[in-house]
Scaffold this motif. Structure first.
Motif, PDB file in Angstrom:
ATOM      1  N   ASN A   3       0.858  -1.178   0.000  1.00  0.00           N
ATOM      2  CA  ASN A   3       0.000   0.000   0.000  1.00  0.00           C
ATOM      3  C   ASN A   3       0.901   1.238   0.000  1.00  0.00           C
ATOM      4  O   ASN A   3       1.712   1.411   0.900  1.00  0.00           O
ATOM      5  N   PRO A   4       0.765   2.134  -0.969  1.00  0.00           N
ATOM      6  CA  PRO A   4       1.648   3.292  -1.044  1.00  0.00           C
ATOM      7  C   PRO A   4       1.414   4.338   0.040  1.00  0.00           C
ATOM      8  O   PRO A   4       2.283   5.150   0.314  1.00  0.00           O
ATOM      9  N   VAL A   5       0.244   4.311   0.676  1.00  0.00           N
ATOM     10  CA  VAL A   5      -0.068   5.304   1.711  1.00  0.00           C
ATOM     11  C   VAL A   5      -0.138   4.589   3.052  1.00  0.00           C
ATOM     12  O   VAL A   5      -0.933   3.671   3.225  1.00  0.00           O
ATOM     13  N   PRO A   6       0.654   4.976   4.020  1.00  0.00           N
ATOM     14  CA  PRO A   6       0.615   4.311   5.327  1.00  0.00           C
ATOM     15  C   PRO A   6      -0.673   4.645   6.079  1.00  0.00           C
ATOM     16  O   PRO A   6      -1.279   5.701   5.874  1.00  0.00           O
ATOM     17  N   LYS A   7      -1.081   3.723   6.956  1.00  0.00           N
ATOM     18  CA  LYS A   7      -2.272   3.948   7.774  1.00  0.00           C
ATOM     19  C   LYS A   7      -1.987   5.063   8.778  1.00  0.00           C
ATOM     20  O   LYS A   7      -0.859   5.214   9.234  1.00  0.00           O
ATOM     21  N   PRO A   8      -3.014   5.831   9.143  1.00  0.00           N
ATOM     22  CA  PRO A   8      -2.798   6.895  10.129  1.00  0.00           C
ATOM     23  C   PRO A   8      -2.436   6.301  11.488  1.00  0.00           C
ATOM     24  O   PRO A   8      -2.892   5.215  11.844  1.00  0.00           O
TER      25      PRO A   8
END
Length: 118
Positions: A3-8
């Motif tokens: 996933n290119p965007v990390p989880k908050p």
């Protein structure tokens, strides 16, 4: 593929609509006491004759959509004959008709008036 965007890294600040709509045991008890074991709209009680044959019991019904609430109180709930999926029941009527939604709003205002005065 990663996933290119990390989880908050933070949690939600506001409860979800489902969480705000949860009915606590104390609220449920107050609603059952107020209703006296009968549908608060039509007066039907479990074990009595049902000419429609569609009523299966009493259900706690939200008078206001969950997403509009901060938390559920006894004047946000009515005890109605149901289930809501059966046409001909009061729970179905307030969930799926404009007339029913108007009744729910006026019933809630009546409950809130009793809450403030009494």
């Amino acid at each position: 593929m990663a996933n290119p965007v990390p989880k908050p890294s933070y949690k939600r600040f506001k409860p979800t609509a489902k969480q705000r709509g949860n009915i606590s045991p104390s609220v449920s008890q107050k609603v059952h006491e107020r209703a006296g074991g009968r549908c608060e709209r039509c007066g039907w009680a479990p074990g009595t004759f049902d000419p429609t044959g569609k009523r299966m019991g009493l259900q706690r019904a939200h008078l206001v959509r969950r997403w509009k609430l901060e938390r559920t109180t006894e004047h946000d709930i009515a005890l109605l004959c149901g289930p809501s999926v059966n046409s001909g029941t009061c729970h179905h009527w307030i969930d799926y008709t404009a007339e029913g939604r108007e009744w729910a709003e006026s019933f809630r205002m009546k409950l809130m008036g009793q809450y403030v005065q009494g």
